[in-house]
Design a protein around this motif. Structure first.
Motif, mmCIF file in Angstrom:
data_model
loop_
_atom_site.group_PDB
_atom_site.id
_atom_site.type_symbol
_atom_site.label_atom_id
_atom_site.label_comp_id
_atom_site.label_asym_id
_atom_site.label_seq_id
_atom_site.Cartn_x
_atom_site.Cartn_y
_atom_site.Cartn_z
ATOM 1 N N ASP A 76 0.810 -1.220 0.000
ATOM 2 C CA ASP A 76 0.000 0.000 0.000
ATOM 3 C C ASP A 76 0.847 1.277 0.000
ATOM 4 O O ASP A 76 0.327 2.367 0.163
ATOM 5 N N LEU A 77 2.163 1.119 -0.189
ATOM 6 C CA LEU A 77 3.084 2.258 -0.240
ATOM 7 C C LEU A 77 2.929 3.167 0.981
ATOM 8 O O LEU A 77 2.925 4.396 0.876
ATOM 9 N N ALA A 78 2.837 2.554 2.134
ATOM 10 C CA ALA A 78 2.572 3.292 3.373
ATOM 11 C C ALA A 78 3.667 4.286 3.720
ATOM 12 O O ALA A 78 3.374 5.399 4.185
ATOM 13 N N LEU A 79 4.919 3.930 3.536
ATOM 14 C CA LEU A 79 6.001 4.866 3.867
ATOM 15 C C LEU A 79 6.008 6.050 2.903
ATOM 16 O O LEU A 79 6.228 7.190 3.317
ATOM 17 N N THR A 80 5.753 5.795 1.644
ATOM 18 C CA THR A 80 5.654 6.882 0.669
ATOM 19 C C THR A 80 4.513 7.819 1.048
ATOM 20 O O THR A 80 4.677 9.040 1.071
ATOM 21 N N ALA A 81 3.363 7.261 1.370
ATOM 22 C CA ALA A 81 2.198 8.079 1.753
ATOM 23 C C ALA A 81 2.478 8.891 3.008
ATOM 24 O O ALA A 81 2.095 10.066 3.096
ATOM 25 N N ALA A 82 3.155 8.292 3.976
ATOM 26 C CA ALA A 82 3.475 9.008 5.216
ATOM 27 C C ALA A 82 4.415 10.174 4.942
ATOM 28 O O ALA A 82 4.250 11.261 5.503
ATOM 29 N N PHE A 83 5.379 9.956 4.086
ATOM 30 C CA PHE A 83 6.286 11.061 3.783
ATOM 31 C C PHE A 83 5.587 12.169 3.018
ATOM 32 O O PHE A 83 5.827 13.351 3.275
ATOM 33 N N ILE A 84 4.729 11.814 2.086
ATOM 34 C CA ILE A 84 3.979 12.838 1.364
ATOM 35 C C ILE A 84 3.166 13.679 2.348
ATOM 36 O O ILE A 84 3.128 14.910 2.251
ATOM 37 N N ARG A 85 2.546 13.033 3.308
ATOM 38 C CA ARG A 85 1.787 13.773 4.329
ATOM 39 C C ARG A 85 2.712 14.674 5.142
ATOM 40 O O ARG A 85 2.366 15.812 5.471
#
Length: 108
Positions: A76-85
């Motif tokens: 789910d690309l969770a680390l990518t999403a967290a960094f974008i946030r």
């Protein structure tokens, strides 16, 4: 790079650390950086932070970046999403590539 392109080789995670990037951008009167790349949670992160500390406005194209994911986050690309946030709340702005291009068309 194409002939005549300005190239600033990166030595560490940040594009600013130990390079002439800041001098190059200031000589070109650049105030806003449109950022894409890999890895969001390493090179992109430190480059964005260094840009912020140097008073550049930053816009991350969130569909043109990807973080180094772990075995339990890559689906789910969770680390990518967290960094974008993190960028959206602490560093600058984000956009999709399509929305950015559309805004450029209307600005021009």
């Amino acid at each position: 790079p194409q002939p005549g392109d300005l190239v600033c080789p990166m030595l560490f995670y940040s594009g600013f650390h130990g390079t002439h990037l800041d001098t190059l951008l200031r000589n070109l009167r650049v105030e806003t950086l449109i950022v894409v790349g890999f890895a969001t949670n390493a090179c992109v992160h430190t480059t964005l932070a260094d840009a912020l500390y140097r008073n550049y406005r930053v816009i991350l194209l969130r569909d043109c970046t990807l973080g180094m994911e772990c075995d339990d986050t890559y689906r789910d690309l969770a680390l990518t999403a967290a960094f974008i946030r993190f960028v959206e709340t602490h560093v600058g702005f984000t956009s999709t590539a399509a929305a950015f291009l559309e805004a450029c068309r209307h600005a021009g």
